[in-house]
Motif scaffolding. Sequence first.
Motif, short mmCIF file in Angstrom:
data_model
loop_
_atom_site.label_atom_id
_atom_site.label_comp_id
_atom_site.label_asym_id
_atom_site.label_seq_id
_atom_site.Cartn_x
_atom_site.Cartn_y
_atom_site.Cartn_z
N TYR A 1 54.87 21.34 -33.91
CA TYR A 1 54.59 20.75 -32.61
C TYR A 1 53.60 21.56 -31.78
O TYR A 1 53.46 21.35 -30.57
CB TYR A 1 55.90 20.55 -31.84
CG TYR A 1 56.85 19.62 -32.57
CD1 TYR A 1 56.61 18.25 -32.61
CD2 TYR A 1 57.96 20.12 -33.25
CE1 TYR A 1 57.46 17.40 -33.29
CE2 TYR A 1 58.83 19.27 -33.94
CZ TYR A 1 58.57 17.91 -33.95
OH TYR A 1 59.40 17.07 -34.64
N ASN A 2 52.93 22.51 -32.42
CA ASN A 2 51.81 23.24 -31.82
C ASN A 2 52.18 24.05 -30.57
O ASN A 2 51.32 24.29 -29.71
CB ASN A 2 50.66 22.28 -31.47
CG ASN A 2 50.13 21.56 -32.69
OD1 ASN A 2 50.07 22.13 -33.77
ND2 ASN A 2 49.76 20.29 -32.52
N PHE A 3 53.45 24.46 -30.44
CA PHE A 3 53.79 25.37 -29.36
C PHE A 3 53.03 26.68 -29.58
O PHE A 3 52.78 27.09 -30.72
CB PHE A 3 55.29 25.67 -29.35
CG PHE A 3 56.14 24.60 -28.70
CD1 PHE A 3 57.25 24.94 -27.96
CD2 PHE A 3 55.84 23.25 -28.85
CE1 PHE A 3 58.05 23.97 -27.37
CE2 PHE A 3 56.62 22.27 -28.27
CZ PHE A 3 57.73 22.62 -27.53
N VAL B 1 54.93 25.18 -24.46
CA VAL B 1 54.74 23.80 -24.92
C VAL B 1 53.26 23.47 -24.97
O VAL B 1 52.51 23.76 -24.03
CB VAL B 1 55.46 22.81 -23.97
CG1 VAL B 1 55.24 21.37 -24.42
CG2 VAL B 1 56.95 23.13 -23.90
N ALA B 2 52.82 22.89 -26.08
CA ALA B 2 51.43 22.45 -26.20
C ALA B 2 51.16 21.35 -25.18
O ALA B 2 52.02 20.51 -24.91
CB ALA B 2 51.16 21.94 -27.61
N GLU B 3 49.96 21.36 -24.60
CA GLU B 3 49.63 20.41 -23.54
C GLU B 3 49.83 18.96 -23.98
O GLU B 3 50.25 18.12 -23.20
CB GLU B 3 48.18 20.63 -23.10
CG GLU B 3 47.78 19.79 -21.90
CD GLU B 3 46.39 20.11 -21.40
OE1 GLU B 3 45.87 19.33 -20.59
OE2 GLU B 3 45.82 21.14 -21.84
N GLU B 4 49.57 18.69 -25.26
CA GLU B 4 49.73 17.32 -25.75
C GLU B 4 51.18 16.87 -25.74
O GLU B 4 51.48 15.67 -25.74
CB GLU B 4 49.17 17.21 -27.17
CG GLU B 4 49.93 18.07 -28.18
CD GLU B 4 49.30 18.08 -29.55
OE1 GLU B 4 49.40 17.06 -30.25
OE2 GLU B 4 48.71 19.11 -29.91
N TYR B 5 52.11 17.83 -25.73
CA TYR B 5 53.53 17.50 -25.75
C TYR B 5 54.20 17.62 -24.39
O TYR B 5 55.34 17.20 -24.22
CB TYR B 5 54.27 18.38 -26.76
CG TYR B 5 54.24 17.81 -28.16
CD1 TYR B 5 55.14 16.83 -28.55
CD2 TYR B 5 53.29 18.23 -29.07
CE1 TYR B 5 55.11 16.29 -29.82
CE2 TYR B 5 53.25 17.69 -30.35
CZ TYR B 5 54.16 16.72 -30.72
OH TYR B 5 54.11 16.18 -31.99
N GLY B 6 53.53 18.24 -23.40
CA GLY B 6 54.14 18.35 -22.08
C GLY B 6 53.91 19.71 -21.45
O GLY B 6 52.81 20.27 -21.53
N SER B 7 54.95 20.26 -20.83
CA SER B 7 54.82 21.55 -20.14
C SER B 7 56.12 22.33 -20.26
O SER B 7 57.17 21.78 -20.61
CB SER B 7 54.49 21.33 -18.66
OG SER B 7 55.51 20.57 -18.03
N GLY B 8 56.04 23.63 -19.95
CA GLY B 8 57.22 24.48 -19.99
C GLY B 8 57.20 25.44 -21.16
O GLY B 8 56.18 25.60 -21.84
N CYS B 9 58.33 26.08 -21.40
CA CYS B 9 58.38 27.08 -22.47
C CYS B 9 59.82 27.36 -22.89
O CYS B 9 60.77 26.92 -22.25
CB CYS B 9 57.71 28.38 -22.03
SG CYS B 9 58.59 29.23 -20.70
N MET B 10 59.94 28.10 -23.98
CA MET B 10 61.22 28.64 -24.43
C MET B 10 61.07 30.16 -24.48
O MET B 10 60.15 30.68 -25.13
CB MET B 10 61.58 28.11 -25.82
CG MET B 10 61.71 26.60 -25.89
SD MET B 10 62.33 26.00 -27.49
CE MET B 10 60.99 26.50 -28.58
#
Length: 330
Positions: A21-23, A36-45
Motif C-alpha cells: 500500500y506504499n506507506f 500513509v501514502a497520499e493516494e490512500y489518505g493521511s496519517g501514520c502508524m
Amino acid sequence: MEYTAYISKAEDFFNIFTEKYNFMGESTGIQHKYRVAEEYGSGCMDRYSLKNGLEICMINLCLKKAIQFQFKTSLPVFEVVYCTQGRVLRNEQGMGELLLNEGNMVIYVRGKYEGFIEIPANMNIKCISIAAYNPFSGIFRYDPDGCDEGYGRADIKSLDDLMRPHPICPWLKAPFSEMQGCTFSGIAKLMYLECKAMEIISFALEKKIISREKTEIAVMLRKTDIEKINLARQIIHENITDPLSVDELSERVKLNSCKLKSGFKHLYGNTIFGYLKDIRLEKARELLDAGHDMNINEIVNEVGYSNTGHFARAFREKYGVNPKDYRLRT
C-alpha cells in the motif's frame, strides 16, 4: 481478496503496508513510523519495538481507500488492542468476524492462525496495539529460575471470555490516554510507554480489563441505518456545547429513536450521552495538553459543561486525575 501476507516476525505485518500500500517507512533504532501514502489518505502508524518481544503500535489515520488483506502466521502473540476512534474489522479462523468499534478493546492470544483485516475508508481510525511476540519466552518468563517457559500459561488459558470485543472499563482508559498523550522523548519516552504497556497487560491477566456489562442482543442494522447512525455521530461532534436530545437527533437523521440508541451502542460501544461525555472530556484533555492561556473555567465552558465540579468529577473518573493536576503534569 487475492493478496495474502505470510507473517513470521513482527515487522512482516508492517511490511504489508509499505510493500502493498506504499506507506513510507522511517526507522530510528527501535522507533518506526509508517506514513500513509497520499493516494490512500493521511496519517501514520507509530511502532515501538521494545525488549522481550514487546511492541507498541499507535495508529492514527484516515484512508481514502479501504485496506483489506488476508494473512497467515505461526508467530505466537499475546495482543491487547483498544480502539479510541472509528472501527476495524478482523476475521480469524475459528473465531469468525471480530468488529472492533470505538470504545471497545479485545485480547488476541494466538499461535498458528489465519484470517483477514479490513480498515475502512472515509473514517478517522485511532487504535493502540500492545503485542508481546513469543510471550512465554519473553515477557511472561517470570519463574524464579528463569528457565520455565510454561510459567503463566494457565493465566493465558483463562482469558477465553475476553477474546471478543468488549467495552473498556472507564478507569482503564487512563493508561491508554496517557500513552497517547506522552510528551517525553528519547529513552524516557520508551521507558514510560513500556511501563504503561505492562500495566495494561497485568490488568488483562487479572481479567479486570473489561466492564462486566450484560451482553446485549445483537442489533440488526442495514447499510442505510449505519449511514444514519454515522451522521448522528457527526452531529454530536458538531454540537457538543449545545447537544440535541435523542428525539431531536432521531428526527434529524430520520431514524427511530429505539434503533438509533441500540444501533449507536452496537457500533460505538457506548450510549449516545456516554459518547458525548467522552468526546467532551477528550476535547478538554486536548485543551489542557495544548498549554495555552485558557483557564479551567473557560475550558469547562468550551466543552459544554455548566458546572465545574461536575466536570472535575467526570474528568477524574475518566483519566484518574483532577484537571488541575493533569495540567501540571503536561
